[in-house]
Design a protein around this motif. Sequence first.
Motif, PDB file in Angstrom:
ATOM      1  N   GLN A  15     135.956 -48.588  47.689  1.00 55.22           N
ATOM      2  CA  GLN A  15     136.337 -49.043  49.033  1.00 55.22           C
ATOM      3  C   GLN A  15     137.319 -48.068  49.685  1.00 55.22           C
ATOM      4  O   GLN A  15     137.183 -47.726  50.858  1.00 55.22           O
ATOM      5  N   ARG A  19     136.583 -45.743  53.016  1.00 57.41           N
ATOM      6  CA  ARG A  19     137.455 -45.799  54.194  1.00 57.41           C
ATOM      7  C   ARG A  19     137.975 -44.404  54.551  1.00 57.41           C
ATOM      8  O   ARG A  19     137.992 -44.018  55.720  1.00 57.41           O
ATOM      9  N   GLU A  54     132.949 -49.353  58.041  1.00 57.03           N
ATOM     10  CA  GLU A  54     134.337 -48.881  58.158  1.00 57.03           C
ATOM     11  C   GLU A  54     134.564 -48.195  59.506  1.00 57.03           C
ATOM     12  O   GLU A  54     135.605 -48.389  60.129  1.00 57.03           O
TER      13      GLU A  54
END
Length: 166
Positions: A15, A19, A54
């Motif tokens: 994650q 990002r 994102e």
Amino acid sequence: MTVTGNIILNHQQIQHKTRRIAYQILESNVNEEEIIIAGIANNGFVFAQKIKAELEKITDAVITLCEVRIDKQHPLTAVTTSIAKEAYIHKPLVLIDDVLNSGTTLIYGVKHFLDVPLKNFKTAVLVNRNHKKYPIKADFKGISLSTSIQEHIDVVFAEKDMAYLI
């Protein structure tokens, strides 16, 4: 799905890297009204979907998702995309895959997009390995690993994403 091997990236790390890559893509396209995110079918497309999500959190630009289908067993077969070429002419495009190993898949994806005049063209991968047989590089990468040629990286995108070294 049960995978045995060493975890190199856990869900939280994936994650975070997703990002970070999204921010890097935005920084290189800061004044753009639309960015094309082209994910190579299967895991590359799943990773592209995550990057698109994102990007949509951090920009008002239109993020257009495109699936790139490459026959990895017969890479000379025509590459196809889920959107028409006219949809990405003169626009910035980022070609995305999960793992850059030999560079074969990415180079054939790049070759397809060279037939179209793009505003700019970048590549992104979650895992970059150092076994390239083609002169291709990832502009944006989550992690770079020096592994043996016998080892394999398996990225599992599921409820809890993981990347394994097998």
